[in-house]
Design a protein around this motif. Structure first.
Motif, PDB file in Angstrom:
ATOM      1  N   GLY A  81       0.821  -1.195   0.000  1.00 54.58           N
ATOM      2  CA  GLY A  81       0.000   0.000   0.000  1.00 54.58           C
ATOM      3  C   GLY A  81       0.860   1.252   0.000  1.00 54.58           C
ATOM      4  O   GLY A  81       2.091   1.198  -0.137  1.00 54.58           O
ATOM      5  N   PHE A 159       3.480  -2.646   5.115  1.00 51.94           N
ATOM      6  CA  PHE A 159       2.315  -3.242   4.466  1.00 51.94           C
ATOM      7  C   PHE A 159       2.650  -4.695   4.157  1.00 51.94           C
ATOM      8  O   PHE A 159       3.568  -4.974   3.385  1.00 51.94           O
ATOM      9  CB  PHE A 159       1.957  -2.489   3.185  1.00 51.94           C
ATOM     10  CG  PHE A 159       1.456  -1.097   3.404  1.00 51.94           C
ATOM     11  CD1 PHE A 159       0.122  -0.850   3.669  1.00 51.94           C
ATOM     12  CD2 PHE A 159       2.328  -0.025   3.366  1.00 51.94           C
ATOM     13  CE1 PHE A 159      -0.341   0.439   3.879  1.00 51.94           C
ATOM     14  CE2 PHE A 159       1.888   1.262   3.574  1.00 51.94           C
ATOM     15  CZ  PHE A 159       0.544   1.495   3.833  1.00 51.94           C
ATOM     16  N   VAL A 185     -10.284  -0.202  -2.350  1.00 55.20           N
ATOM     17  CA  VAL A 185      -9.165  -0.094  -1.426  1.00 55.20           C
ATOM     18  C   VAL A 185      -9.702  -0.010   0.002  1.00 55.20           C
ATOM     19  O   VAL A 185     -10.879   0.273   0.239  1.00 55.20           O
ATOM     20  CB  VAL A 185      -8.298   1.151  -1.732  1.00 55.20           C
ATOM     21  CG1 VAL A 185      -7.611   1.024  -3.067  1.00 55.20           C
ATOM     22  CG2 VAL A 185      -9.141   2.420  -1.676  1.00 55.20           C
ATOM     23  N   GLN A 283      -4.408   0.671   0.890  1.00 53.93           N
ATOM     24  CA  GLN A 283      -3.968  -0.596   0.314  1.00 53.93           C
ATOM     25  C   GLN A 283      -5.135  -1.266  -0.392  1.00 53.93           C
ATOM     26  O   GLN A 283      -6.303  -0.938  -0.134  1.00 53.93           O
ATOM     27  CB  GLN A 283      -3.397  -1.524   1.388  1.00 53.93           C
ATOM     28  CG  GLN A 283      -2.598  -2.698   0.844  1.00 53.93           C
ATOM     29  CD  GLN A 283      -1.937  -3.496   1.949  1.00 53.93           C
ATOM     30  OE1 GLN A 283      -2.257  -3.338   3.125  1.00 53.93           O
ATOM     31  NE2 GLN A 283      -1.002  -4.364   1.589  1.00 53.93           N
ATOM     32  N   ASP A 284      -4.815  -2.210  -1.287  1.00 52.79           N
ATOM     33  CA  ASP A 284      -5.856  -2.960  -1.987  1.00 52.79           C
ATOM     34  C   ASP A 284      -6.788  -3.623  -0.986  1.00 52.79           C
ATOM     35  O   ASP A 284      -6.364  -4.120   0.057  1.00 52.79           O
ATOM     36  CB  ASP A 284      -5.234  -4.023  -2.898  1.00 52.79           C
ATOM     37  CG  ASP A 284      -4.392  -3.403  -4.000  1.00 52.79           C
ATOM     38  OD1 ASP A 284      -4.553  -2.198  -4.250  1.00 52.79           O
ATOM     39  OD2 ASP A 284      -3.562  -4.120  -4.583  1.00 52.79           O
TER      40      ASP A 284
END
Length: 335
Positions: A81, A159, A185, A283-284
């Protein structure tokens, strides 16, 4: 002639036969379960471990770091991320729908270090954000940055990634096009601090009555603990007045509406935790599909294209760090 009275021998007390076993006990049976001896009055289970057995089709439970990483594999993102600063909220039209969104700005986001399974027990990427005056950084941390050829960062965060394919070269910069428009996200940050708050504001208590003898106790929480069952004490975790806010909050499944490399901003739908100026971990999403492999591959190619000599610069920075370290040792020894 003396009369001897018969000696009475105390016979053992025999209780009636138990209805379940038919046996007689010399002493009365002392109960070991009940309200007086414990909260649970249910009979003990005959097979307490009959649930979650491998015979039911479940996999055998394993322990260790490798098993823990395997269990969290599906919920660990493929990629790292970024750290972004919350600039505020606005709105934009998605088709004919006006959608509120939050503006997040990326400021000198660089990869500082990689954590590997062999050395650290897990896979992660350490990302730095912003800049910091070297005068406010300890000498140990200055050496940490010096060995990587990176200026001191204002914030650092790790991350976790799924495997070694999610690691990035040290020193590369992540820009807003790291995210794909339309993907989801997760945003994590500290919530807004409210200070000391009462029960009505902090926990949503209804308050007490406005009349009928109530005097200056309209917003108080009332009694805090019973006296009989709980042992005349306040139970742990009781909702009471206290510090409100400034807690880690994660908002999941926010849609990326726009990315702009020139302005360095990412627009996500909806609100994110914290006030303006708060650092956001972006982040995803864990609960949605990650961007497709072609996009992830192209994003990695673009990063390598922008920083073709990242490995050479890192090696040069390490050699320079060792050289300066020896010079500092010699200088301190001379003094």
């Amino acid at each position: 002639m003396q009369l001897r009275l018969p000696i009475r021998v105390a016979l053992p007390r025999v209780t009636p036969a138990r209805p379940d076993t038919g046996r007689r006990l010399l002493l009365p049976l002392t109960p070991t379960r009940g309200i007086k001896y414990g909260w649970s009055t249910a009979p003990p289970r005959s097979k307490p471990r009959r649930f979650n057995q491998p015979t039911a089709g479940l996999p055998v439970l394993t322990t260790g770091p490798a098993a823990a990483l395997k269990r969290r594999e599906n919920t660990t993102p493929h990629r790292t991320g970024v750290l972004a600063v919350k600039k505020g909220m606005t709105s934009m039209f998605v088709g004919k729908v006006r959608t509120p969104c939050t503006v997040l700005q990326l400021d000198q986001v660089q990869v500082v270090a990689n954590k590997t399974r062999a050395s650290n027990g897990y896979w992660a990427v350490q990302v730095g954000h912003g800049s910091k005056n070297p005068r406010g950084v300890t000498s140990q941390l200055l050496g940490y940055y010096e060995a990587k050829g990176i200026a001191p960062k204002a914030d650092l965060h790790e991350f976790k990634v799924r495997d070694a394919s999610g690691l990035l070269p040290v020193g590369v910069q992540l820009q807003p096009d790291w995210f794909q428009v339309g993907q989801y996200v997760d945003a994590r940050a500290r919530s807004r601090g409210m200070g000391f708050a009462g029960g009505m504001k902090r926990h949503g208590f209804a308050g007490q009555e406005a009349s009928h003898g109530n005097s200056l106790n309209h917003r108080t929480i009332g009694t805090t603990g019973p006296s009989q069952g709980s042992g005349s004490r306040v139970l742990p975790g009781k909702k009471m007045p206290g510090r409100m806010g400034f807690e880690h909050v994660t908002v999941q499944n926010l849609k990326v509406l726009k990315v702009d490399n020139e302005l360095g901003i990412v627009l996500v739908s909806g609100p994110v935790p914290g006030p303006k100026g708060r650092v956001i971990q972006l982040q995803d999403a864990k609960k949605r599909k990650a961007p497709g492999k072609p996009f992830r591959r192209n994003a990695l190619k673009s990063i390598n294209k922008r920083h073709p000599d990242a490995e050479a610069k890192l090696q040069e920075a390490r050699e320079m760090h060792l050289k300066l370290k020896e010079e500092r040792k010699a200088h301190s020894a001379a003094l």
